[in-house]
Design an enzyme around this catalytic site. Structure first.
Site, PDB file in Angstrom:
ATOM      1  N   LYS A 119       0.899  -1.286   0.059  1.00 12.66           N
ATOM      2  CA  LYS A 119      -0.034  -0.006  -0.005  1.00 12.66           C
ATOM      3  C   LYS A 119       0.870   1.245  -0.024  1.00 12.66           C
ATOM      4  O   LYS A 119       1.927   1.336   0.451  1.00 12.66           O
ATOM      5  CB  LYS A 119      -1.045   0.019   1.168  1.00 12.66           C
ATOM      6  CG  LYS A 119      -0.378   0.076   2.648  1.00 12.66           C
ATOM      7  CD  LYS A 119       0.146   1.290   3.141  1.00 12.66           C
ATOM      8  CE  LYS A 119       0.807   1.163   4.435  1.00 12.66           C
ATOM      9  NZ  LYS A 119       1.648   2.304   4.904  1.00 12.66           N
ATOM     10  N   GLY A 138       9.977  -0.560   4.658  1.00 10.46           N
ATOM     11  CA  GLY A 138       9.880   0.562   3.759  1.00 10.46           C
ATOM     12  C   GLY A 138       8.694   1.628   3.758  1.00 10.46           C
ATOM     13  O   GLY A 138       8.600   2.293   2.990  1.00 10.46           O
ATOM     14  N   GLY A 139       7.930   1.157   4.558  1.00  7.33           N
ATOM     15  CA  GLY A 139       6.620   1.886   4.876  1.00  7.33           C
ATOM     16  C   GLY A 139       5.661   1.521   3.878  1.00  7.33           C
ATOM     17  O   GLY A 139       4.369   2.536   3.520  1.00  7.33           O
ATOM     18  N   MET A 140       5.693   0.350   3.285  1.00  8.12           N
ATOM     19  CA  MET A 140       4.767  -0.061   2.295  1.00  8.12           C
ATOM     20  C   MET A 140       3.934  -1.274   2.895  1.00  8.12           C
ATOM     21  O   MET A 140       2.855  -1.841   2.114  1.00  8.12           O
ATOM     22  CB  MET A 140       5.072  -0.474   1.087  1.00  8.12           C
ATOM     23  CG  MET A 140       5.937   0.554   0.318  1.00  8.12           C
ATOM     24  SD  MET A 140       6.276   0.126  -1.281  1.00  8.12           S
ATOM     25  CE  MET A 140       4.885  -0.075  -2.205  1.00  8.12           C
ATOM     26  N   ALA A 141       3.882  -1.463   4.242  1.00  9.02           N
ATOM     27  CA  ALA A 141       3.172  -2.527   4.958  1.00  9.02           C
ATOM     28  C   ALA A 141       3.304  -3.989   4.399  1.00  9.02           C
ATOM     29  O   ALA A 141       2.223  -4.681   4.376  1.00  9.02           O
ATOM     30  CB  ALA A 141       1.456  -2.284   5.141  1.00  9.02           C
ATOM     31  N   GLY A 142       4.397  -4.148   4.051  1.00 10.99           N
ATOM     32  CA  GLY A 142       4.878  -5.526   3.589  1.00 10.99           C
ATOM     33  C   GLY A 142       4.786  -6.660   4.392  1.00 10.99           C
ATOM     34  O   GLY A 142       4.075  -7.723   4.209  1.00 10.99           O
ATOM     35  N   GLY A 143       5.094  -6.529   5.675  1.00 12.48           N
ATOM     36  CA  GLY A 143       4.647  -7.592   6.904  1.00 12.48           C
ATOM     37  C   GLY A 143       3.166  -7.802   6.918  1.00 12.48           C
ATOM     38  O   GLY A 143       2.758  -8.743   6.945  1.00 12.48           O
ATOM     39  N   SER A 144       2.382  -6.744   7.033  1.00  9.80           N
ATOM     40  CA  SER A 144       0.926  -6.885   7.197  1.00  9.80           C
ATOM     41  C   SER A 144       0.381  -7.293   6.116  1.00  9.80           C
ATOM     42  O   SER A 144      -0.397  -8.090   6.157  1.00  9.80           O
ATOM     43  CB  SER A 144       0.486  -5.212   7.283  1.00  9.80           C
ATOM     44  OG  SER A 144       1.076  -4.760   8.116  1.00  9.80           O
ATOM     45  N   ALA A 145       1.038  -7.000   4.836  1.00  6.60           N
ATOM     46  CA  ALA A 145       0.304  -7.818   3.645  1.00  6.60           C
ATOM     47  C   ALA A 145       0.608  -9.495   3.776  1.00  6.60           C
ATOM     48  O   ALA A 145      -0.384 -10.074   3.297  1.00  6.60           O
ATOM     49  CB  ALA A 145       1.064  -7.342   2.496  1.00  6.60           C
ATOM     50  N   ASP A 184      -2.416  -2.391   9.888  1.00  4.12           N
ATOM     51  CA  ASP A 184      -2.490  -2.259   8.486  1.00  4.12           C
ATOM     52  C   ASP A 184      -2.933  -3.571   7.863  1.00  4.12           C
ATOM     53  O   ASP A 184      -3.089  -3.516   6.575  1.00  4.12           O
ATOM     54  CB  ASP A 184      -1.179  -1.933   7.903  1.00  4.12           C
ATOM     55  CG  ASP A 184      -0.620  -0.391   8.305  1.00  4.12           C
ATOM     56  OD1 ASP A 184      -1.590   0.324   8.543  1.00  4.12           O
ATOM     57  OD2 ASP A 184       0.470  -0.270   7.851  1.00  4.12           O
TER      58      ASP A 184
HETATM   59  P1  ATP Z   1       4.302  -0.404   8.219  1.00  3.15           P
HETATM   60  O1  ATP Z   1       4.384   0.670   7.104  1.00  3.15           O
HETATM   61  O2  ATP Z   1       3.302  -1.496   8.340  1.00  3.15           O
HETATM   62  O3  ATP Z   1       4.899  -0.046   9.501  1.00  3.15           O
HETATM   63  P2  ATP Z   1       6.821  -1.307   6.936  1.00  3.15           P
HETATM   64  O4  ATP Z   1       6.538  -1.449   5.504  1.00  3.15           O
HETATM   65  O5  ATP Z   1       7.514  -0.149   7.176  1.00  3.15           O
HETATM   66  O6  ATP Z   1       5.684  -1.468   7.789  1.00  3.15           O
HETATM   67  P3  ATP Z   1       7.474  -4.120   7.376  1.00  3.15           P
HETATM   68  O7  ATP Z   1       8.115  -4.454   5.896  1.00  3.15           O
HETATM   69  O8  ATP Z   1       6.109  -4.456   7.201  1.00  3.15           O
HETATM   70  O9  ATP Z   1       7.604  -2.271   7.378  1.00  3.15           O
HETATM   71  O10 ATP Z   1       8.345  -4.596   8.338  1.00  3.15           O
HETATM   72  C1  ATP Z   1       8.587  -4.080   9.635  1.00  3.15           C
HETATM   73  C2  ATP Z   1       9.228  -4.910  10.501  1.00  3.15           C
HETATM   74  O11 ATP Z   1       8.254  -6.071  10.664  1.00  3.15           O
HETATM   75  C3  ATP Z   1      10.513  -5.819   9.798  1.00  3.15           C
HETATM   76  O12 ATP Z   1      11.536  -5.018  10.077  1.00  3.15           O
HETATM   77  C4  ATP Z   1      10.487  -6.986  10.619  1.00  3.15           C
HETATM   78  O13 ATP Z   1      11.430  -7.085  11.768  1.00  3.15           O
HETATM   79  C5  ATP Z   1       9.085  -7.245  11.004  1.00  3.15           C
HETATM   80  N1  ATP Z   1       8.306  -8.558  10.116  1.00  3.15           N
HETATM   81  C6  ATP Z   1       7.353  -9.209  10.554  1.00  3.15           C
HETATM   82  N2  ATP Z   1       6.739  -9.928   9.608  1.00  3.15           N
HETATM   83  C7  ATP Z   1       7.464  -9.669   8.445  1.00  3.15           C
HETATM   84  C8  ATP Z   1       7.092 -10.058   7.241  1.00  3.15           C
HETATM   85  N3  ATP Z   1       6.329 -10.848   6.760  1.00  3.15           N
HETATM   86  N4  ATP Z   1       7.782  -9.545   6.127  1.00  3.15           N
HETATM   87  C9  ATP Z   1       8.632  -8.327   6.485  1.00  3.15           C
HETATM   88  N5  ATP Z   1       9.006  -7.892   7.876  1.00  3.15           N
HETATM   89  C10 ATP Z   1       8.253  -8.503   8.854  1.00  3.15           C
END
Ligand code: ATP
Length: 314
Positions: free
Chosen positions: A9, A97-104, A136
Site C-alpha cells: 500500500k 519500507g513504509g509499504m506495509a509488506g509485513g502486514s500484507a 494495516d
Molecule cells: P508499516 O508501514 O506497516 O509499519 P513497513 O512496510 O515499514 O510497515 P514491514 O516490511 O512491514 O515494514 O516490516 C517491519 C518489520 O516487521 C520488519 O523490520 C520485520 O522485523 C517485521 N516483520 C514481521 N513479519 C514480516 C514479514 N512477513 N515481512 C517483513 N517484515 C516482517
C-alpha cells in the site's frame, strides 16, 4: 498448495492526530493498494514453518514474530485446530519500507491457510483476526482504496475511477515505524504546537483528495497527496529529499514519502511515464531501485490452488 497474491500500500493521505493515552495516534489514513506485492504459498506441513525468497529475504524474521506465521497460528486458534502449514513468502515489497509488506504477508497467510484448511471463515471474522495482528492488516485483505480511522483499522472502502500509475523508489535500509511516529511527536513539541490529543486536531480525510480519487484525476490527486509523517521521515533520513526532488524533476505529477518511509512514492500520468520516471530515478543514484506499478488492485486473494487452477493475477 495454495498461493495468495497480496498488494502493498501507499497512503495517499496520512493525517496523524495527537498522541493518545494508550501510546497510539488517531489517524485519517487513505490506503491505496498497488500491484507491487508479495506472494504467500501455504502447503500442508507439521506445525508452522516459514521460508522466504526475494531481494530483501535476509531482512525478514523467520521466527514466530513473522506476521505470516502469527496469522496462521491466530486463525488456527480461532477455529480450535492445530496450526499445520509450511509457509513460503515470495517477497517483492521492500522490508521496513513504509509499504506495509509485513502486514500484507499476514493478510495473505490468513487467506492461504483459510483455503488450505478448508475453513471458509466469513470475511468479518477474517477482518477481526487481521485487526488483532496489526493496524494495516485489515486493509491488505480488502485492497482497493479505503479510509482508515482509529489506529487505521476501522476501514471504509472509497470510490475510485480508473487506474493510477505510480513509481516507488526503494531506499537502502528501512525506517522503524515507531521511531518515525516518535520523531513526528518530537518535531511537534519543538515547533511549540504540542503533540498530545489535546494539542493536535483530529485528522479527517481531505475532500479534494476524495474527489480526485472518485474522478480518476491524477493531476488533482497529485496536488492533494499528503503525509503528516513525511517531515519526521525526512528529519531521520535527510537524503530522501534528494530522491523526492529527482522524481519530480523527471516529470512525476506528485511525490510523497510512503507511510513511515523510507520508500518514496511518485504519482505519474500513465504507464509510459512510469517507466521513464523509474529509469531516471534509478539513474539518479538517490535510491537503490525504482519500480513502476499501478493501482488500485484487490486485496489478498488466491491465485493458484492445489489442483493447479489459476485465478487472475494483476
Ligand atoms: P508499516 O508501514 O506497516 O509499519 P513497513 O512496510 O515499514 O510497515 P514491514 O516490511 O512491514 O515494514 O516490516 C517491519 C518489520 O516487521 C520488519 O523490520 C520485520 O522485523 C517485521 N516483520 C514481521 N513479519 C514480516 C514479514 N512477513 N515481512 C517483513 N517484515 C516482517
Amino acid at each position: 498448495m495454495i498461493t495468495v497474491r497480496v498488494p502493498a500500500k501507499v497512503n495517499v493521505q496520512l493525517g496523524v492526530g495527537g498522541l493518545r493515552g494508550d501510546g497510539f495516534h488517531d489517524l485519517a489514513n487513505v490506503f491505496f493498494a498497488v500491484a507491487l506485492g508479495d506472494e504467500v504459498t501455504a502447503r500442508h506441513g507439521a506445525g508452522v514453518t516459514l521460508t522466504c525468497a526475494g531481494p530483501d529475504a535476509a531482512l525478514v524474521p523467520l521466527d514466530d514474530t513473522n506476521l505470516a506465521a502469527r496469522a496462521a497460528r491466530l486463525l488456527a486458534a480461532h477455529h480450535g485446530i492445530e496450526p499445520n502449514a509450511a509457509l513460503h513468502i515470495d517477497k517483492a515489497v521492500p522490508v521496513a519500507g513504509g509499504m506495509a509488506g509485513g502486514s500484507a504477508d499476514g493478510a495473505a497467510a490468513l487467506v492461504a491457510c483459510d483455503a488450505l484448511w478448508g475453513l471458509a471463515t466469513p470475511l468479518p471474522e477474517l477482518l477481526a483476526i487481521a485487526a488483532e495482528l496489526g493496524s494495516d492488516v485489515p486493509f491488505a485483505l480488502l485492497g482497493g482504496v479505503a479510509l482508515g480511522r482509529g489506529r487505521g483499522e476501522l476501514l471504509e472502502p472509497l470510490e475510485v475511477a480508473g487506474t493510477f500509475h505510480w513509481v516507488f523508489a526503494v531506499a537502502d535500509g528501512g525506517l522503524s515505524t515507531p521511531a518515525v511516529f516518535r520523531e513526528c511527536d518530537r518535531l511537534r513539541e519543538r515547533a511549540g504546537t504540542g503533540s498530545s490529543e489535546r494539542d493536535v486536531p483530529t485528522p479527517d480525510a481531505d475532500p479534494a483528495l476524495l474527489a480526485a480519487l472518485a474522478g480518476g484525476d491524477p493531476v488533482a490527486l497529485a496536488a492533494a497527496l499528503g503525509n503528516d509523517l513525511q517531515a519526521a521521515a525526512l528529519s531521520l533520513r535527510p537524503a530522501l529529499a534528494d530522491c523526492l526532488a529527482a522524481g519530480l524533476a523527471a516529470g512525476a505529477l506528485g511525490a510523497l514519502v510512503s507511510g513511515s518511509g523510507p520508500t518514496c512514492a511518485f504519482l505519474v500520468k500513465d504507464a509510459l511515464e512510469a517507466a521513464s520516471v523509474a529509469a531516471a530515478l534509478t539513474a539518479s543514484g538517490t535510491c537503490r531501485t525504482a519500480l513502476p506499478t499501478h493501482g488500485p488492485v484487490p486485496g489478498a486473494r488466491v491465485i493458484t490452488s492445489a489442483d493447479g487452477e489459476s485465478g487472475r493475477a494483476d
